[in-house]
Design a protein around this motif. Structure first.
Motif, PDB file in Angstrom:
ATOM      1  N   PHE A   1       0.857  -1.195   0.000  1.00 40.69           N
ATOM      2  CA  PHE A   1       0.000   0.000   0.000  1.00 40.69           C
ATOM      3  C   PHE A   1       0.891   1.242   0.000  1.00 40.69           C
ATOM      4  O   PHE A   1       1.781   1.369   0.841  1.00 40.69           O
ATOM      5  N   VAL A   2       0.641   2.141  -0.947  1.00 44.13           N
ATOM      6  CA  VAL A   2       1.456   3.349  -1.103  1.00 44.13           C
ATOM      7  C   VAL A   2       0.551   4.571  -1.132  1.00 44.13           C
ATOM      8  O   VAL A   2      -0.424   4.621  -1.901  1.00 44.13           O
ATOM      9  N   VAL A   3       0.870   5.547  -0.302  1.00 37.95           N
ATOM     10  CA  VAL A   3       0.195   6.847  -0.310  1.00 37.95           C
ATOM     11  C   VAL A   3       1.209   7.877  -0.813  1.00 37.95           C
ATOM     12  O   VAL A   3       2.274   8.035  -0.207  1.00 37.95           O
ATOM     13  N   ALA A   4       0.886   8.532  -1.920  1.00 41.23           N
ATOM     14  CA  ALA A   4       1.799   9.510  -2.519  1.00 41.23           C
ATOM     15  C   ALA A   4       1.201  10.902  -2.416  1.00 41.23           C
ATOM     16  O   ALA A   4       0.037  11.114  -2.763  1.00 41.23           O
ATOM     17  N   LEU A   5       2.014  11.834  -1.949  1.00 42.95           N
ATOM     18  CA  LEU A   5       1.616  13.239  -1.869  1.00 42.95           C
ATOM     19  C   LEU A   5       2.529  14.025  -2.794  1.00 42.95           C
ATOM     20  O   LEU A   5       3.750  14.036  -2.613  1.00 42.95           O
ATOM     21  N   ASP A   6       1.944  14.683  -3.794  1.00 46.04           N
ATOM     22  CA  ASP A   6       2.791  15.367  -4.763  1.00 46.04           C
ATOM     23  C   ASP A   6       2.027  16.480  -5.455  1.00 46.04           C
ATOM     24  O   ASP A   6       0.791  16.545  -5.406  1.00 46.04           O
ATOM     25  N   VAL A   7       2.801  17.340  -6.134  1.00 45.12           N
ATOM     26  CA  VAL A   7       2.237  18.460  -6.879  1.00 45.12           C
ATOM     27  C   VAL A   7       1.835  18.032  -8.280  1.00 45.12           C
ATOM     28  O   VAL A   7       0.792  18.423  -8.795  1.00 45.12           O
ATOM     29  N   ARG A   8       2.665  17.176  -8.889  1.00 43.69           N
ATOM     30  CA  ARG A   8       2.468  16.784 -10.278  1.00 43.69           C
ATOM     31  C   ARG A   8       2.445  15.262 -10.409  1.00 43.69           C
ATOM     32  O   ARG A   8       2.922  14.533  -9.539  1.00 43.69           O
TER      33      ARG A   8
ATOM     34  N   THR B   1       3.334   8.591  -8.359  1.00 41.60           N
ATOM     35  CA  THR B   1       1.879   8.757  -8.216  1.00 41.60           C
ATOM     36  C   THR B   1       1.121   7.764  -9.085  1.00 41.60           C
ATOM     37  O   THR B   1       0.036   7.300  -8.721  1.00 41.60           O
ATOM     38  N   ARG B   2       1.680   7.432 -10.241  1.00 37.67           N
ATOM     39  CA  ARG B   2       1.007   6.465 -11.117  1.00 37.67           C
ATOM     40  C   ARG B   2       0.992   5.068 -10.503  1.00 37.67           C
ATOM     41  O   ARG B   2       0.127   4.249 -10.826  1.00 37.67           O
ATOM     42  N   ALA B   3       1.935   4.776  -9.610  1.00 37.19           N
ATOM     43  CA  ALA B   3       1.994   3.458  -8.975  1.00 37.19           C
ATOM     44  C   ALA B   3       1.316   3.420  -7.612  1.00 37.19           C
ATOM     45  O   ALA B   3       1.157   2.347  -7.031  1.00 37.19           O
ATOM     46  N   ALA B   4       0.897   4.589  -7.094  1.00 36.13           N
ATOM     47  CA  ALA B   4       0.374   4.669  -5.734  1.00 36.13           C
ATOM     48  C   ALA B   4      -1.067   4.174  -5.652  1.00 36.13           C
ATOM     49  O   ALA B   4      -1.798   4.122  -6.646  1.00 36.13           O
ATOM     50  N   ASP B   5      -1.477   3.848  -4.429  1.00 41.15           N
ATOM     51  CA  ASP B   5      -2.856   3.432  -4.174  1.00 41.15           C
ATOM     52  C   ASP B   5      -3.738   4.623  -3.819  1.00 41.15           C
ATOM     53  O   ASP B   5      -4.948   4.593  -4.061  1.00 41.15           O
ATOM     54  N   VAL B   6      -3.147   5.627  -3.207  1.00 45.50           N
ATOM     55  CA  VAL B   6      -3.848   6.887  -2.927  1.00 45.50           C
ATOM     56  C   VAL B   6      -2.925   8.023  -3.328  1.00 45.50           C
ATOM     57  O   VAL B   6      -1.748   8.028  -2.949  1.00 45.50           O
ATOM     58  N   VAL B   7      -3.459   8.957  -4.113  1.00 42.86           N
ATOM     59  CA  VAL B   7      -2.687  10.115  -4.570  1.00 42.86           C
ATOM     60  C   VAL B   7      -3.354  11.377  -4.036  1.00 42.86           C
ATOM     61  O   VAL B   7      -4.546  11.595  -4.260  1.00 42.86           O
ATOM     62  N   LEU B   8      -2.585  12.193  -3.333  1.00 50.53           N
ATOM     63  CA  LEU B   8      -3.124  13.390  -2.700  1.00 50.53           C
ATOM     64  C   LEU B   8      -2.394  14.619  -3.227  1.00 50.53           C
ATOM     65  O   LEU B   8      -1.164  14.704  -3.117  1.00 50.53           O
ATOM     66  N   PRO B   9      -3.119  15.584  -3.821  1.00 50.60           N
ATOM     67  CA  PRO B   9      -2.480  16.775  -4.384  1.00 50.60           C
ATOM     68  C   PRO B   9      -2.065  17.751  -3.297  1.00 50.60           C
ATOM     69  O   PRO B   9      -2.874  18.111  -2.434  1.00 50.60           O
ATOM     70  N   VAL B  10      -0.812  18.174  -3.342  1.00 51.33           N
ATOM     71  CA  VAL B  10      -0.301  19.102  -2.330  1.00 51.33           C
ATOM     72  C   VAL B  10      -0.034  20.456  -2.966  1.00 51.33           C
ATOM     73  O   VAL B  10       0.187  20.579  -4.169  1.00 51.33           O
ATOM     74  N   ALA B  11      -0.059  21.475  -2.144  1.00 51.37           N
ATOM     75  CA  ALA B  11       0.114  22.839  -2.612  1.00 51.37           C
ATOM     76  C   ALA B  11       1.583  23.146  -2.856  1.00 51.37           C
ATOM     77  O   ALA B  11       2.431  22.838  -2.009  1.00 51.37           O
ATOM     78  N   PRO B  12       1.916  23.765  -3.992  1.00 47.81           N
ATOM     79  CA  PRO B  12       3.285  24.272  -4.169  1.00 47.81           C
ATOM     80  C   PRO B  12       3.497  25.487  -3.278  1.00 47.81           C
ATOM     81  O   PRO B  12       2.552  25.989  -2.651  1.00 47.81           O
TER      82      PRO B  12
END
Length: 799
Positions: A596-603, A608-619
Motif C-alpha cells: 500500500f502506497v500513499v503519494a503526496l505530490d504536486v504533479r 503517483t502512477r503506482a500509488a494506491d492513494v494520490v493526494l495533491p499538495v500545494a506548491p
C-alpha cells in the motif's frame, strides 16, 4: 585572554541642503543625502555596484564654503566622496543642481522612444518617474529637417534565451555590463561603438551565458532589457506582489512573487541584505511554471477495484488512506520518505505522523545516495546550529580568511553562496580552496585554488589542509561528501583541529528544516536522539502520547530494501524521484513491491502512477510555511495564491491521522509552528555514534565524478522553455590522453548501462577521472550509468 578593540569608524561632518550630518569617511554624497531624507535622482548608481558616474543624472551643487571643498560646476554625487566641512545642495534647494538635472534628463530623452504604453517597464520605470519629477515639460530638441526623428534599431536582440534587448530604449547607464563583470563574473555583454552610437553589444555566437542573467532585467532602469517569458504578458500595475522564499536550493533567497488572477506572472529578487542581498539565480527567478503544468494533480485519487486510479473526495481519500495504512502497519509496518521540497512545518508533520500515527522511526528525507556516518554528522554538527548561536552565516563568508569547499560546487548548487564568495574574493578578503577533481568555471571566477582530488580521496585532501586553516576559516561541506566513506568525519576533524568553522550546505530547500523537524530515523524534532530515553519522554509528553517507538529506524536505503524484501508493507512518500536515489531501479521495484502506497505530490510522476492513494499538495506559491536555509536561518513566507485544488501536506496528514484515531493536534501552519516552538530544542547530548566506511574495490576504468548543474532536467524546472534553453550542453570532461585516444565523442559504460556524450578536455582534471553532469541527459547518471565514485569504462563513441 585580551582582545584588541575594533578601530572606531572615522566620521566626517557634511552639510546637505542645510542639514548637518556626520557620516563615515569615504561615504558617497548620494548616500549621505539619503541619510538626511533627500533622494537624488539616479540611473547608473546601484548600492551593490562600483560607482561609475555614467548617466550624470545625480548632479549636485557643491559650492566653495571657504575651505577648499567646493567645485565650480555641478558634480556627480554617485562618485564623489564626502569631505570634512563639505557643503552640498541638491535639486531640493539649489536651482543650479535642478537645472543641471533637467538638462541631463533632456539629453536622455532625445532618442528615447515614447513607447511607455507598450513597454514592460511602464508603471515601474525610474526614467518615467524621474522625467516627471526632475525633468522639463517640453524639450528644446525639435525643429529642422529631423524634427521628431529618433534613433532606431532592429529589435529585440536575444542576449540569451531569457534576456531580450531593445537598444533604442537604452540610456547607457552600464548597470547591466557592470553587473555581468563585477557580480556574476560573466562579461558576455559590453559597451560597443562611441558617442551617440554607443550601445550594449554581444559577440557573435556568444550568448549571455550566466546563471544570474535575469538580474540585469530587474536592475535595468528603463525597458531596454526584458524577460522573454514575461514580455507583453502583463502590466506592473495589474500585478499583486507577495514576498516569498525561493524553493530550489538551500540558500533561502528572498523573492517577490508577482501574480494576477490566480497565476504567477513573474518572480523578482527580494531585498535582503543578510541573505541574497538583491540578487537571484535564474533558476529561482524563472523556474516557477512547474506548478502551472497540465500534469498538476488537482484532485485526490484512489485506486479502484479495477486497478485504475479514479477521482475521490478529500474525506474518501483520507478514509481509504487510513484503512490501507492501518492494514499495512499490522502486516509489517509503514515507512515514510519525505524528499527535500518540504517546508519546516510540513516536515514536522511527517515526523510526528510517522511516530504517532504509524508507530515507526522508519522515516528519512534523504532519497539521494547517503552514508551511514551522515546521520551522526547531522546530529553532532548541523542540527540546532543557527546565526543566533554562532552558526556560520553569509556575513561570515565575507570575512573569512579562507573558505574550503568540499563536496560542493556553489555556482551550480548554491548560487547565493557563490555570489557572496565572489564579492569577498574580489575585495581581497577571502581565498577560496576547492577540494575537487578539476577547476570549475565557478572556481576560476573566484580566483580560487584547486586541491586536485580523485573522488573518494577527499578525507586525505582535507587532512592536508590542517596546517593552513585557523579560526578565521570556514569549511563548507556539500551533501555530496556523504557518499565518500569517512568524508564527513574528516571535515569535522579538520574543523576541530584547526579551529575553522564548519557548515553543511544541502542541495534542496527543505533539507535543513527536515533535519530540525526530525525526519531522520535516529533524530526526533529539535535534535533529540531517538536512542535517548529522556528525549523520547520529552517528545511523547509534548505530543500527549504514552510513548514513542524506541528502536532507531531504517534510513532511506534500508527502507527501499525492506520494502523490496517484504520486511515493510506500506509507504508514505512525498516528492521523491526514484532517479535521485542511490539505486533508481531498486527504488522503483520497492514501490511496486509495497502492498500500500500513499503519494503526496504536486504533479503526476512515476510514483503517483503506482500509488494506491494520490493526494495533491500545494506548491510554495499556494501555501504558507518556512524554509530553514543552510545557515539555520528560518525563512517564513505566506501564501501568494489561494488554490482550493490542493492542501498543505500537514493538513493532509492531519486528516489521515484523524481517521486513524491518532490526531496530530494541528491543522494549520500557524498551529504546527506554535507546537514546534513550544517543543523547542533539545538541551541534552546530541552526538550519535557514527560509522566509518571502508575503501571499496572500484575495479578498472576511470573514477566517475558528477554533480547537478544549476539548470538541468529537474522536474521543478519544467514549463519554461526559455530557461531550459540556457542549460549547458552535457559533455564528458576527460583528460587529454583519453580525448586523444577516444576522439570528440565518448561512450561511458558503468554497472547500470552506457551513455554517449560529446567530450571536452579538462585542463586540470585529475588523472584517472571522468566528469559528467548528473541530471542533464537521459534519466541521469544514477539511472543510466553508475554511482558517483565508482569506475566506468571509456571508449570512443559515435557522433
Amino acid at each position: 585572554m585580551t582582545t584588541t578593540p575594533e578601530k572606531a569608524t572615522e566620521l566626517v561632518n557634511v552639510t546637505i541642503d542645510g542639514i548637518q550630518v556626520a557620516v563615515p569617511k569615504d561615504t558617497l554624497v548620494i548616500r549621505a543625502a539619503e541619510q538626511v531624507g533627500v533622494q537624488v535622482p539616479r540611473f547608473c548608481d546601484h548600492p551593490l555596484l562600483a560607482p561609475v558616474g555614467a548617466c550624470r543624472q545625480c548632479l549636485v551643487d557643491v559650492p566653495d564654503a571657504g575651505n577648499g571643498r567646493g567645485f565650480p560646476k555641478p558634480q556627480a554625487s554617485c562618485t564623489l566622496p564626502v569631505a570634512e566641512g563639505m557643503v552640498v545642495n541638491t535639486q531640493a534647494t539649489s536651482p543650479v543642481a535642478d537645472k543641471a538635472q533637467q538638462g541631463v534628463m533632456e539629453f536622455l530623452l532625445v532618442n528615447h522612444p515614447l513607447d511607455c504604453p507598450v513597454c514592460d517597464k511602464g508603471g515601474e520605470c525610474p526614467l518615467q518617474n524621474q522625467a516627471m519629477s526632475n525633468g522639463r515639460g517640453e524639450s528644446r530638441f525639435s525643429g529642422g529637417a529631423n524634427e521628431g526623428t529618433k534613433r532606431t534599431f532592429p529589435k529585440p536582440i536575444n542576449l540569451s534565451p531569457n534576456v531580450l534587448l531593445d537598444r533604442e530604449r537604452c540610456i547607457v547607464c552600464q548597470r547591466c555590463t557592470r553587473f555581468a563583470e563585477e557580480i556574476a563574473g560573466d562579461p558576455f555583454i559590453a559597451l560597443v561603438e562611441r558617442g551617440a552610437q554607443q550601445q550594449i553589444g554581444i559577440a557573435e555566437d556568444a550568448p549571455f551565458l550566466s546563471y544570474f542573467s535575469g538580474n540585469v532585467i530587474q536592475i535595468c532602469p528603463v525597458g531596454a532589457l526584458t524577460s522573454e517569458a514575461y514580455r507583453f504578458r502583463s502590466r506592473p500595475f495589474d500585478l499583486v506582489s507577495s514576498p516569498g522564499v525561493a524553493e530550489h536550493d538551500a540558500c533561502g533567497s528572498a523573492i517577490r512573487v508577482d501574480h494576477r488572477r490566480g497565476k504567477v506572472m513573474r518572480r523578482m529578487a527580494g531585498d535582503d541584505p543578510e541573505v541574497n542581498e538583491e540578487w537571484l539565480t535564474d533558476k529561482d527567478r524563472f523556474a516557477f511554471t512547474y506548478a502551472q503544468g497540465d500534469d498538476r494533480i488537482t484532485y485526490p485519487q484512489v485506486r479502484g477495484d479495477d486497478g485504475a486510479l479514479r477521482p475521490a473526495s478529500w474525506p474518501e481519500a483520507f478514509a481509504v488512506a487510513a484503512r490501507g495504512l492501518a492494514a499495512a502497519k499490522a502486516a509489517g509496518g509503514v515507512a515514510t520518505l519525505t524528499g527535500g521540497r518540504l517546508t519546516a512545518e510540513d516536515a514536522y508533520a511527517y515526523s510526528k505522523f510517522a511516530r504517532v500515527a504509524l508507530g515507526s522511526n522508519d522515516i528519512d528525507f534523504r532519497s539521494r545516495p547517503l552514508s551511514a556516518e551522515e546521520t551522526a554528522f547531522l546530529a553532532a554538527h548541523v542540527v540546532l546550529t543557527a546565526p543566533s548561536n554562532g552558526g556560520v552565516t553569509y556575513a561570515d563568508l565575507e570575512s573569512a580568511s579562507k573558505v574550503v569547499l568540499v563536496g560542493l560546487e556553489p555556482e551550480d548548487e548554491a548560487g547565493a553562496i557563490w555570489l557572496r564568495l565572489r564579492k569577498s574574493t574580489l575585495a581581497g578578503r577571502t581565498e577560496v580552496i576547492a577540494i575537487a577533481p578539476f577547476s570549475t568555471r565557478g572556481l576560476t571566477k573566484l580566483n580560487g585554488r584547486l586541491v586536485p582530488t580523485v573522488p573518494g580521496d577527499e578525507p586525505a585532501a582535507l587532512a592536508s589542509l590542517a596546517g593552513e586553516l585557523d579560526g578565521t576559516a570556514v569549511v563548507l561541506v556539500g551533501e555530496r561528501l556523504a557518499t565518500v566513506p569517512g568524508g564527513l568525519l574528516a571535515a569535522a576533524d579538520l574543523a576541530a583541529t584547526s579551529g575553522a568553522r564548519l557548515a553543511w550546505v544541502p542541495r534542496r530547500a527543505g533539507d535543513r528544516g527536515a533535519v530540525e523537524a526530525g525526519c531522520l530515523p535516529n533524530l526526533l524534532p529539535g535534535g533529540r536522539p531517538v536512542a535517548d530515553a529522556a528525549a523520547r519522554v520529552d517528545v511523547a509528553t509534548a505530543w500527549g502520547v504514552d510513548a514513542l517507538p524506541e528502536a532507531e529506524g531504517r534510513d532511506a536505503d534500508a527502507i527501499w530494501w525492506a520494502l523490496h524484501h517484504g520486511e515493510l508493507s506500506g509507504l508514505v512518500i512525498a516528492g521523491v524521484d526514484p532517479a535521485d536515489t542511490s539505486n533508481p531501479v531498486g527504488a522503483k521495484a520497492a514501490i511496486e513491491a509495497a502492498s500500500f502506497v500513499v503519494a503526496l505530490d504536486v504533479r503526476e510522476t512515476d510514483v503517483t502512477r503506482a500509488a494506491d492513494v494520490v493526494l495533491p499538495v500545494a506548491p510554495v506559491s499556494d501555501k504558507a510555511g518556512s524554509f530553514v536555509n543552510w545557515e539555520g536561518r528560518v525563512r517564513p513566507f505566506e501564501a501568494a495564491l489561494a488554490n482550493p485544488s490542493s492542501l498543505t501536506e500537514l493538513r493532509i496528514l492531519s486528516g489521515i491521522a484523524a481517521e486513524l484515531g491518532t490526531p496530530l493536534g494541528f491543522r494549520t501552519v500557524a498551529e504546527a509552528r506554535a507546537e514546534m516552538e513550544q517543543l523547542g530544542a533539545w538541551d541534552g547530548e546530541r552526538t550519535v555514534a557514527g560509522v566509518t566506511g571502508g575503501d571499496e574495490n572500484l575495479g578498472e576504468g576511470l573514477v566517475l565524478a558528477t554533480w547537478k548543474q544549476s539548470i538541468d532536467n529537474g522536474s521543478m524546472q519544467d514549463g519554461d522553455k526559455y530557461l531550459k534553453a540556457t542549460a549547458r550542453t552535457p559533455v564528458a570532461l576527460v583528460g587529454k590522453d583519453v580525448y586523444d585516444a577516444c576522439g570528440p565523442t565518448v561512450t561511458l559504460t558503468g554497472d547500470r548501462g552506457s551513455v554517449t556524450l560529446p567530450a571536452e578536455v579538462g585542463d586540470d582534471l585529475v588523472a584517472g577521472v571522468v566528469w559528467v553532469p548528473a541530471n542533464s541527459f537521459g534519466a541521469g547518471v544514477l539511472s543510466d550509468l553508475a554511482s558517483p565514485g565508482s569506475r566506468v569504462r571509456v571508449e570512443g563513441g559515435q557522433a
